[in-house]
Design an enzyme around this catalytic site. Structure first.
Site, short mmCIF file in Angstrom:
data_model
loop_
_atom_site.label_atom_id
_atom_site.label_comp_id
_atom_site.label_asym_id
_atom_site.label_seq_id
_atom_site.Cartn_x
_atom_site.Cartn_y
_atom_site.Cartn_z
N ASP A 119 0.96 -1.07 0.26
CA ASP A 119 0.22 0.00 -0.01
C ASP A 119 0.86 1.29 -0.14
O ASP A 119 2.30 1.04 0.38
CB ASP A 119 -0.87 0.00 1.35
CG ASP A 119 -1.96 1.14 1.28
OD1 ASP A 119 -2.45 1.50 0.37
OD2 ASP A 119 -1.84 1.93 2.39
N ASP A 177 -0.32 5.09 0.69
CA ASP A 177 -0.38 5.95 1.93
C ASP A 177 -0.58 5.59 3.34
O ASP A 177 -1.01 4.39 3.23
CB ASP A 177 -2.01 6.76 1.66
CG ASP A 177 -1.91 7.74 0.70
OD1 ASP A 177 -0.97 8.48 0.52
OD2 ASP A 177 -2.87 7.58 -0.22
N ASP A 218 -1.29 -0.75 6.19
CA ASP A 218 -1.58 0.17 7.31
C ASP A 218 -3.04 -0.03 7.66
O ASP A 218 -3.33 0.34 8.86
CB ASP A 218 -1.12 1.60 7.50
CG ASP A 218 -1.89 2.40 6.43
OD1 ASP A 218 -2.02 2.04 5.39
OD2 ASP A 218 -2.43 3.52 6.91
#
Length: 342
Positions: free
Chosen positions: A26, A28, A225
């Site tokens: 991922d 961001d 995250d």
């Protein structure tokens, strides 16, 4: 559930960059935040790549093209080309292309990333519900997307045109804080029409399929995250995952995670790719990791011992997830997490 619920993070005797052939990363909250590289990200990814691990950057953000994303990564010191980037725009374009004829018009509510992905599939982006579209697609179009674009989508959807969404993330991080994401925009059209879109992005299978098709990964590791997109997407794809604590997920959320949100591994940041992972052992007095022992009491989670904070968190995960079984742990972990500074 088709498989048993994970009750504790796993250990690994090998560095994760050696145990898996491809990291599905991922962006961001994992690689960068607010446009700047997250601490330890650049050097950790360089080391993983030099060791032979392929790096693929997987994002639900449909606004930017793969070329633009790769350029941004390269500016941060992370060499990348367009083929290293997989977006939800690409996943939804494939989904649409499987259901409408080549050359069909598609009403686009979003940015350039969607238009490029649709053209790649032989589809024709249009701007109006009166352009006789065969489909409507919504993707994040930036924070200044005019309100009239949602009305345009609503007109077409209300006429029965099939509706697609790149993703339904309700929020997106920005340099000034948390902003409404594409999911919030999708809700506007949903409220206006009462319809439901077909969704391609994480955590749903079309995004995982797109990623595997484009990377050819045989032993992929999802790195993220967010529990509700990255980790759930890995769960749905039946592949392993690494949660890094550089983004939106905090200790209480992790301890309360239901089975589909429980990662295979937990680490502080991307340095976790370069190391093995400690075992969480089942003992008579609880769950042990490093110098910590965690137990589930009648009202709260208990933690005894000393050592690395992450080891304590891993032990607490084992206690919480075991107590929760197929559900969500409701025991209070606040005091135990405070001991760890988390």
């Amino acid at each position: 559930m088709s498989r048993s619920a994970r009750t504790r993070p796993e250990g690994s005797g090998q560095a994760l960059s050696e145990a898996y052939d491809t990291a599905l990363l991922d962006l961001d909250g994992v690689v960068y935040a607010g446009g700047n590289a997250i601490v330890h990200a650049v050097e950790s990814l360089a080391s993983a790549r030099e060791g032979g691990m392929r790096l693929a950057y997987v994002t639900n953000n449909a606004l930017r093209t793969p070329d633009t994303v790769a350029g941004h990564l390269s500016e941060l010191g992370i060499p990348a080309v367009a083929d290293d980037v997989i977006t939800s725009a690409q996943a939804v374009a494939r989904l649409i292309g499987e259901q409408v004829p080549a050359g069909s018009r598609v009403l686009v509510i979003g940015g350039e990333g969607l238009r490029v992905a649709l053209r790649e599939r032989g589809l024709v982006p249009v701007e109006s519900a009166d352009d006789d579209p065969a489909a409507v697609v919504q993707g994040f179009g930036g924070l200044d997307l005019p309100w009239g674009r949602f009305a345009e989508a609503s007109y077409a959807v209300a006429r029965g045109v099939p509706w697609f969404a790149s993703n339904t993330d309700l929020t997106i991080p920005s340099g000034r804080g948390i902003a409404p994401g594409n999911g919030a925009a999708v809700e506007v059209v949903r409220i206006a029409t009462g319809a439901e879109p077909q969704v391609a992005g994480k955590p749903l299978p079309p995004m995982h399929r797109e990623t595997i098709l484009r990377t050819g990964a045989e032993r992929p590791l999802v790195v993220g995250d967010r529990l509700d997109t990255d980790i759930e997407g890995a769960f749905n794809g039946e592949v392993d995952s690494l949660l890094v604590l550089t983004g939106v997920t905090d200790g209480p959320q992790l301890l309360a995670a239901p089975p589909q949100h429980r990662p295979t591994y937990v680490d502080a940041d991307l340095r976790g790719l370069l190391t093995g992972q400690p075992e969480v052992a089942v003992a008579e007095d609880g769950f042990r990791c490093g110098g910590w022992t965690a137990t589930a009491g009648s009202e709260r989670l208990e933690l005894a011992g000393a050592g690395e904070a992450l080891d304590g968190l891993r032990a607490l995960c084992a206690a919480a997830w075991t107590a929760a079984g197929d559900g969500t742990c409701e025991l209070d972990g606040g005091k135990a997490l405070a001991r760890l500074g988390l």
